[in-house]
Design a protein around this motif. Structure first.
Motif, PDB file in Angstrom:
ATOM      1  N   PRO A  50     -28.878   6.815  -4.382  1.00 33.89           N
ATOM      2  CA  PRO A  50     -28.635   7.754  -3.282  1.00 33.89           C
ATOM      3  C   PRO A  50     -27.886   9.019  -3.703  1.00 33.89           C
ATOM      4  CG  PRO A  50     -28.061   5.525  -2.624  1.00 33.89           C
ATOM      5  CD  PRO A  50     -28.347   5.482  -4.093  1.00 33.89           C
ATOM      6  N   ALA A  51     -27.090   8.948  -4.754  1.00 29.73           N
ATOM      7  CA  ALA A  51     -26.300  10.104  -5.183  1.00 29.73           C
ATOM      8  C   ALA A  51     -27.052  11.015  -6.152  1.00 29.73           C
ATOM      9  CB  ALA A  51     -24.999   9.631  -5.832  1.00 29.73           C
ATOM     10  N   ALA A  52     -28.205  10.578  -6.635  1.00 30.23           N
ATOM     11  CA  ALA A  52     -28.969  11.383  -7.595  1.00 30.23           C
ATOM     12  C   ALA A  52     -29.550  12.622  -6.919  1.00 30.23           C
ATOM     13  CB  ALA A  52     -30.087  10.546  -8.190  1.00 30.23           C
ATOM     14  N   LEU A  53     -29.769  13.660  -7.714  1.00 31.10           N
ATOM     15  CA  LEU A  53     -30.393  14.872  -7.180  1.00 31.10           C
ATOM     16  C   LEU A  53     -31.888  14.643  -7.003  1.00 31.10           C
ATOM     17  CD1 LEU A  53     -28.600  17.723  -9.142  1.00 31.10           C
ATOM     18  CD2 LEU A  53     -28.267  17.028  -6.764  1.00 31.10           C
ATOM     19  N   ALA A  54     -32.406  15.166  -5.913  1.00 37.07           N
ATOM     20  CA  ALA A  54     -33.826  15.016  -5.603  1.00 37.07           C
ATOM     21  C   ALA A  54     -34.452  16.401  -5.488  1.00 37.07           C
ATOM     22  CB  ALA A  54     -33.990  14.214  -4.321  1.00 37.07           C
ATOM     23  N   VAL A  55     -35.010  16.712  -4.344  1.00 32.00           N
ATOM     24  CA  VAL A  55     -35.670  17.992  -4.089  1.00 32.00           C
ATOM     25  C   VAL A  55     -34.806  18.810  -3.130  1.00 32.00           C
ATOM     26  CG1 VAL A  55     -37.979  17.053  -4.490  1.00 32.00           C
ATOM     27  CG2 VAL A  55     -37.023  17.010  -2.188  1.00 32.00           C
ATOM     28  N   PRO A  56     -35.039  20.110  -3.041  1.00 29.74           N
ATOM     29  CA  PRO A  56     -34.302  20.906  -2.049  1.00 29.74           C
ATOM     30  C   PRO A  56     -34.754  20.547  -0.633  1.00 29.74           C
ATOM     31  CG  PRO A  56     -35.278  22.329  -3.722  1.00 29.74           C
ATOM     32  CD  PRO A  56     -35.849  20.957  -3.919  1.00 29.74           C
ATOM     33  N   LEU A  57     -33.816  20.522   0.271  1.00 33.24           N
ATOM     34  CA  LEU A  57     -34.121  20.289   1.679  1.00 33.24           C
ATOM     35  C   LEU A  57     -34.196  21.658   2.351  1.00 33.24           C
ATOM     36  CD1 LEU A  57     -34.550  18.321   4.006  1.00 33.24           C
ATOM     37  CD2 LEU A  57     -32.080  18.297   4.332  1.00 33.24           C
ATOM     38  N   VAL A  58     -35.402  22.058   2.709  1.00 34.77           N
ATOM     39  CA  VAL A  58     -35.638  23.370   3.302  1.00 34.77           C
ATOM     40  C   VAL A  58     -36.233  23.159   4.688  1.00 34.77           C
ATOM     41  CG1 VAL A  58     -36.877  25.552   3.055  1.00 34.77           C
ATOM     42  CG2 VAL A  58     -36.052  24.358   1.021  1.00 34.77           C
ATOM     43  N   LEU A  59     -35.520  23.596   5.711  1.00 32.99           N
ATOM     44  CA  LEU A  59     -35.968  23.387   7.089  1.00 32.99           C
ATOM     45  C   LEU A  59     -36.282  24.693   7.806  1.00 32.99           C
ATOM     46  CD1 LEU A  59     -33.469  20.553   8.048  1.00 32.99           C
ATOM     47  CD2 LEU A  59     -35.808  20.336   7.210  1.00 32.99           C
ATOM     48  N   THR A  60     -36.245  25.798   7.072  1.00 37.56           N
ATOM     49  CA  THR A  60     -36.603  27.090   7.643  1.00 37.56           C
ATOM     50  C   THR A  60     -37.588  27.773   6.713  1.00 37.56           C
ATOM     51  OG1 THR A  60     -34.769  28.208   6.540  1.00 37.56           O
ATOM     52  CG2 THR A  60     -34.372  27.396   8.782  1.00 37.56           C
ATOM     53  N   SER A  61     -38.338  28.687   7.256  1.00 40.97           N
ATOM     54  CA  SER A  61     -39.315  29.417   6.472  1.00 40.97           C
ATOM     55  C   SER A  61     -38.715  30.757   6.051  1.00 40.97           C
ATOM     56  CB  SER A  61     -40.581  29.642   7.301  1.00 40.97           C
ATOM     57  OG  SER A  61     -41.558  30.271   6.533  1.00 40.97           O
ATOM     58  N   ASP A  62     -38.352  30.849   4.782  1.00 39.49           N
ATOM     59  CA  ASP A  62     -37.760  32.071   4.242  1.00 39.49           C
ATOM     60  C   ASP A  62     -38.165  32.173   2.780  1.00 39.49           C
ATOM     61  OD1 ASP A  62     -36.241  34.174   3.319  1.00 39.49           O
ATOM     62  OD2 ASP A  62     -34.314  33.328   3.927  1.00 39.49           O
ATOM     63  N   LEU A  63     -39.026  33.131   2.481  1.00 36.41           N
ATOM     64  CA  LEU A  63     -39.545  33.269   1.128  1.00 36.41           C
ATOM     65  C   LEU A  63     -38.474  33.642   0.108  1.00 36.41           C
ATOM     66  CD1 LEU A  63     -42.927  35.078   1.857  1.00 36.41           C
ATOM     67  CD2 LEU A  63     -42.543  32.662   1.355  1.00 36.41           C
ATOM     68  N   LEU A  64     -37.358  34.175   0.560  1.00 37.79           N
ATOM     69  CA  LEU A  64     -36.311  34.605  -0.355  1.00 37.79           C
ATOM     70  C   LEU A  64     -35.254  33.527  -0.609  1.00 37.79           C
ATOM     71  CD1 LEU A  64     -35.901  38.258   0.937  1.00 37.79           C
ATOM     72  CD2 LEU A  64     -37.321  37.419  -0.938  1.00 37.79           C
ATOM     73  N   GLN A  65     -35.423  32.356  -0.009  1.00 43.35           N
ATOM     74  CA  GLN A  65     -34.463  31.276  -0.222  1.00 43.35           C
ATOM     75  C   GLN A  65     -34.452  30.843  -1.682  1.00 43.35           C
ATOM     76  OE1 GLN A  65     -33.956  27.929   2.642  1.00 43.35           O
ATOM     77  NE2 GLN A  65     -35.952  28.649   3.343  1.00 43.35           N
ATOM     78  N   ARG A  66     -33.312  30.425  -2.128  1.00 45.09           N
ATOM     79  CA  ARG A  66     -33.167  29.814  -3.447  1.00 45.09           C
ATOM     80  C   ARG A  66     -32.330  28.557  -3.268  1.00 45.09           C
ATOM     81  NH1 ARG A  66     -33.524  32.909  -8.401  1.00 45.09           N
ATOM     82  NH2 ARG A  66     -35.286  34.232  -8.014  1.00 45.09           N
ATOM     83  N   PRO A  67     -32.920  27.546  -2.626  1.00 49.52           N
ATOM     84  CA  PRO A  67     -32.136  26.362  -2.277  1.00 49.52           C
ATOM     85  C   PRO A  67     -31.793  25.508  -3.496  1.00 49.52           C
ATOM     86  CG  PRO A  67     -34.426  26.017  -1.743  1.00 49.52           C
ATOM     87  CD  PRO A  67     -34.307  27.444  -2.201  1.00 49.52           C
ATOM     88  N   ALA A  68     -30.628  24.911  -3.424  1.00 46.88           N
ATOM     89  CA  ALA A  68     -30.222  23.953  -4.442  1.00 46.88           C
ATOM     90  C   ALA A  68     -30.866  22.609  -4.123  1.00 46.88           C
ATOM     91  CB  ALA A  68     -28.707  23.824  -4.439  1.00 46.88           C
ATOM     92  N   ARG A  69     -30.889  21.741  -5.112  1.00 45.66           N
ATOM     93  CA  ARG A  69     -31.428  20.402  -4.892  1.00 45.66           C
ATOM     94  C   ARG A  69     -30.437  19.578  -4.081  1.00 45.66           C
ATOM     95  NH1 ARG A  69     -32.753  18.429 -10.761  1.00 45.66           N
ATOM     96  NH2 ARG A  69     -33.324  16.525  -9.650  1.00 45.66           N
ATOM     97  N   ASN A  70     -30.967  18.782  -3.183  1.00 42.60           N
ATOM     98  CA  ASN A  70     -30.151  17.872  -2.386  1.00 42.60           C
ATOM     99  C   ASN A  70     -30.177  16.488  -3.022  1.00 42.60           C
ATOM    100  OD1 ASN A  70     -31.192  20.051  -0.368  1.00 42.60           O
ATOM    101  ND2 ASN A  70     -29.402  19.133   0.589  1.00 42.60           N
ATOM    102  N   THR A  71     -29.281  15.634  -2.554  1.00 42.37           N
ATOM    103  CA  THR A  71     -29.264  14.265  -3.068  1.00 42.37           C
ATOM    104  C   THR A  71     -30.390  13.449  -2.440  1.00 42.37           C
ATOM    105  OG1 THR A  71     -27.795  13.411  -1.359  1.00 42.37           O
ATOM    106  CG2 THR A  71     -26.754  14.338  -3.347  1.00 42.37           C
ATOM    107  N   VAL A  72     -30.686  12.351  -3.084  1.00 42.29           N
ATOM    108  CA  VAL A  72     -31.693  11.429  -2.561  1.00 42.29           C
ATOM    109  C   VAL A  72     -31.302  10.991  -1.151  1.00 42.29           C
ATOM    110  CG1 VAL A  72     -32.692   9.126  -2.874  1.00 42.29           C
ATOM    111  CG2 VAL A  72     -32.455  10.656  -4.844  1.00 42.29           C
ATOM    112  N   GLN A  73     -30.027  10.687  -0.936  1.00 40.89           N
ATOM    113  CA  GLN A  73     -29.576  10.236   0.384  1.00 40.89           C
ATOM    114  C   GLN A  73     -29.758  11.313   1.448  1.00 40.89           C
ATOM    115  OE1 GLN A  73     -28.715   7.116   1.435  1.00 40.89           O
ATOM    116  NE2 GLN A  73     -28.925   8.127   3.405  1.00 40.89           N
TER     117      GLN A  73
END
Length: 169
Positions: A50-73
């Motif tokens: 659960p603490a490992a890094l997974a994919v970025p959680l992106v809930l809005t549409s913004d082409l300029l976002q540079r989201p960090a990776r979220n945890t598996v949890q």
């Protein structure tokens, strides 16, 4: 994301449109959960940490976002919330009239998959039983070979439509 963000501003002309609007919101939210589950399965580290890094959680549409990776949890929490919204939407049918459309049984099947990934065996059993019960389908050994040859959909709860032709160079 854009449709879900615009949802509160869409005015329904009558009760039928309001029901359609609610069904679509439930389907889109559940489909987002399904998409994140597929991403998590494919891109999280081996095993379930659960603490490992997974994919970025992106809930809005913004082409300029540079989201960090979220945890598996964090991703799993979003998946469970999105699938729960889909299951709460009573306008989504229980059983698939057309297996390309999302149904309550398909959402329950994905909830079972998420529970299996988390190794929550009790919830996996509950959701799997829900998927089978809601679908109204029964398993048949006689249909088994045809099912895998795409000649029989009697046991299909949900399937993806793939309209793209193979790409060749």
């Amino acid at each position: 994301h854009r449709i879900l963000a615009a949802y509160p501003n869409i005015t329904a002309a009558n009760a039928t449109e309001e029901n359609t609007k609610k069904r679509i919101q439930g389907e889109l939210t559940a489909l987002r959960g399904i998409a994140y589950l597929e991403l998590l399965i494919n891109f999280m580290p081996q095993g379930y940490d659960p603490a490992a890094l997974a994919v970025p959680l992106v809930l809005t549409s913004d082409l300029l976002q540079r989201p960090a990776r979220n945890t598996v949890q964090e991703i799993m929490t979003q998946i469970e919330a999105d699938l729960a919204v889909g299951r709460a939407e009573t306008l989504i049918p229980n059983a698939p009239a057309d297996p390309i459309r999302l149904s309550q049984s398909a959402i329950a099947a994905y909830q079972a998959r998420a529970a299996l990934l988390r190794k929550d065996w009790d919830k996996a059993i509950t959701y799997a039983n829900d998927a089978i019960t809601l679908s109204g389908k029964t398993l048949s050994i006689a249909d088994y070979p045809e099912f895998f040859a795409d000649e029989n959909e009697s046991e299909t709860i949900f399937k993806y439509r793939n309209n793209t032709a193979p790409q060749t160079l």
